[in-house]
Scaffold this motif. Structure first.
Motif, PDB file in Angstrom:
ATOM      1  N   VAL A 100       0.723  -1.360  -0.071  1.00  0.00           N
ATOM      2  CA  VAL A 100      -0.109  -0.032  -0.053  1.00  0.00           C
ATOM      3  C   VAL A 100       0.829   1.369   0.137  1.00  0.00           C
ATOM      4  O   VAL A 100       0.612   2.120  -0.453  1.00  0.00           O
ATOM      5  N   PHE A 101       2.046   1.199   0.774  1.00  0.00           N
ATOM      6  CA  PHE A 101       2.774   2.363   0.879  1.00  0.00           C
ATOM      7  C   PHE A 101       3.468   2.672  -0.476  1.00  0.00           C
ATOM      8  O   PHE A 101       3.784   3.827  -0.974  1.00  0.00           O
ATOM      9  N   GLY A 102       3.665   1.525  -1.154  1.00  0.00           N
ATOM     10  CA  GLY A 102       4.467   1.514  -2.531  1.00  0.00           C
ATOM     11  C   GLY A 102       3.431   2.122  -3.542  1.00  0.00           C
ATOM     12  O   GLY A 102       3.846   3.049  -4.199  1.00  0.00           O
ATOM     13  N   PHE A 103       2.237   1.813  -3.407  1.00  0.00           N
ATOM     14  CA  PHE A 103       1.205   2.376  -4.250  1.00  0.00           C
ATOM     15  C   PHE A 103       1.099   3.908  -3.936  1.00  0.00           C
ATOM     16  O   PHE A 103       0.903   4.672  -4.737  1.00  0.00           O
ATOM     17  N   LEU A 104       1.230   4.347  -2.603  1.00  0.00           N
ATOM     18  CA  LEU A 104       0.977   5.608  -2.216  1.00  0.00           C
ATOM     19  C   LEU A 104       2.366   6.217  -2.785  1.00  0.00           C
ATOM     20  O   LEU A 104       2.117   7.648  -3.240  1.00  0.00           O
ATOM     21  N   ARG A 105       3.451   5.923  -2.507  1.00  0.00           N
ATOM     22  CA  ARG A 105       4.512   6.388  -3.119  1.00  0.00           C
ATOM     23  C   ARG A 105       4.484   6.821  -4.581  1.00  0.00           C
ATOM     24  O   ARG A 105       4.935   7.878  -5.174  1.00  0.00           O
ATOM     25  N   ASP A 106       4.166   5.624  -5.269  1.00  0.00           N
ATOM     26  CA  ASP A 106       3.899   5.837  -6.795  1.00  0.00           C
ATOM     27  C   ASP A 106       2.841   7.184  -7.067  1.00  0.00           C
ATOM     28  O   ASP A 106       3.183   7.682  -8.008  1.00  0.00           O
ATOM     29  N   SER A 107       1.888   7.124  -6.294  1.00  0.00           N
ATOM     30  CA  SER A 107       0.629   7.988  -6.655  1.00  0.00           C
ATOM     31  C   SER A 107       1.447   9.510  -6.404  1.00  0.00           C
ATOM     32  O   SER A 107       1.151  10.386  -7.050  1.00  0.00           O
TER      33      SER A 107
END
Length: 218
Positions: A100-107
């Motif tokens: 989830v944090f990886g997705f947040l970082r990419d966003s």
């Protein structure tokens, strides 16, 4: 031939009308980021979007609704995706949290997305309505889901016995402070914001602390 094309291809003015809310939001975001929410008028936003003030009000009835529109466009989809991934998850939460944090970082790598939480951080103290809106639209939905995720992991022994709500604050706090230091105090690492490295370092340290105590593994 022209009649067929007109049936297949929407008229230019119709396509532009559909794009206008985004054009207004783009103009608002640029002005809010450059000169602040309080210092920006709807008239300035209209001028930047190439519209009349009245035309802006057709899409957004107030300046606050513009900010709400920015949050719904940039941040709510990120929250929705996080909730989708968390829903009904059972097991060690650490792989999912990293995902989830990886997705947040990419966003947040998209400047148009990153500018919105930065704007909220900068303006929320002076404009409590902004903080309340962000809480309703994002935090009140996402935080309980994370707390539930951590609580089930404690109950199942996947992580050591901890207070789920306090763990959530430990999880989000360093990332929020990282943005506050950069946005409010203009203090950034030498290499720039480096959100990816910050998140990786933070999760590595936190996950080590969540490791189950000896004798409590499944």
């Amino acid at each position: 031939m022209h009649m067929i094309e007109s049936l297949v291809t929407p008229p230019k003015f119709r396509r532009r009308a559909k794009a206008r809310p985004d054009e207004v939001l783009d103009a608002a975001l640029g002005l809010f980021a450059a000169q602040g929410y309080a210092q920006t008028s709807v008239e300035q936003i209209a001028r930047a979007a190439g519209l009349s003030k009245g035309a802006v009000y057709l899409y957004f009835p107030s300046k606050q609704s513009l900010l709400e529109g920015l949050v719904r466009r940039a941040v709510v989809p990120v929250a929705d995706e996080a909730l989708r991934r968390i829903a009904d998850y059972r097991g060690d939460p650490r792989p999912l949290i990293r995902q989830v944090f990886g997705f947040l970082r990419d966003s947040l790598a998209d400047p148009a997305v990153l500018q919105v939480p930065k704007l909220v951080i900068r303006e929320a103290v002076a404009a409590p309505d902004i903080a309340r809106m962000y809480r309703i639209e994002v935090l009140d939905r996402v935080l309980p889901a994370f707390i539930g995720l951590i609580a089930q992991a404690v109950s199942a022994g996947h992580i050591r016995p901890v207070d789920p709500e306090l763990v959530l604050r430990c999880l989000l706090g360093p990332v929020l402070l990282h943005l506050v230091l950069a946005e409010v105090f203009a203090i950034t690492p030498k290499g720039g914001l480096e959100l990816d490295l910050m998140i990786d370092t933070h999760l590595t340290l936190l996950f080590a602390g969540l490791e189950p105590e000896k004798g409590h593994h499944d």
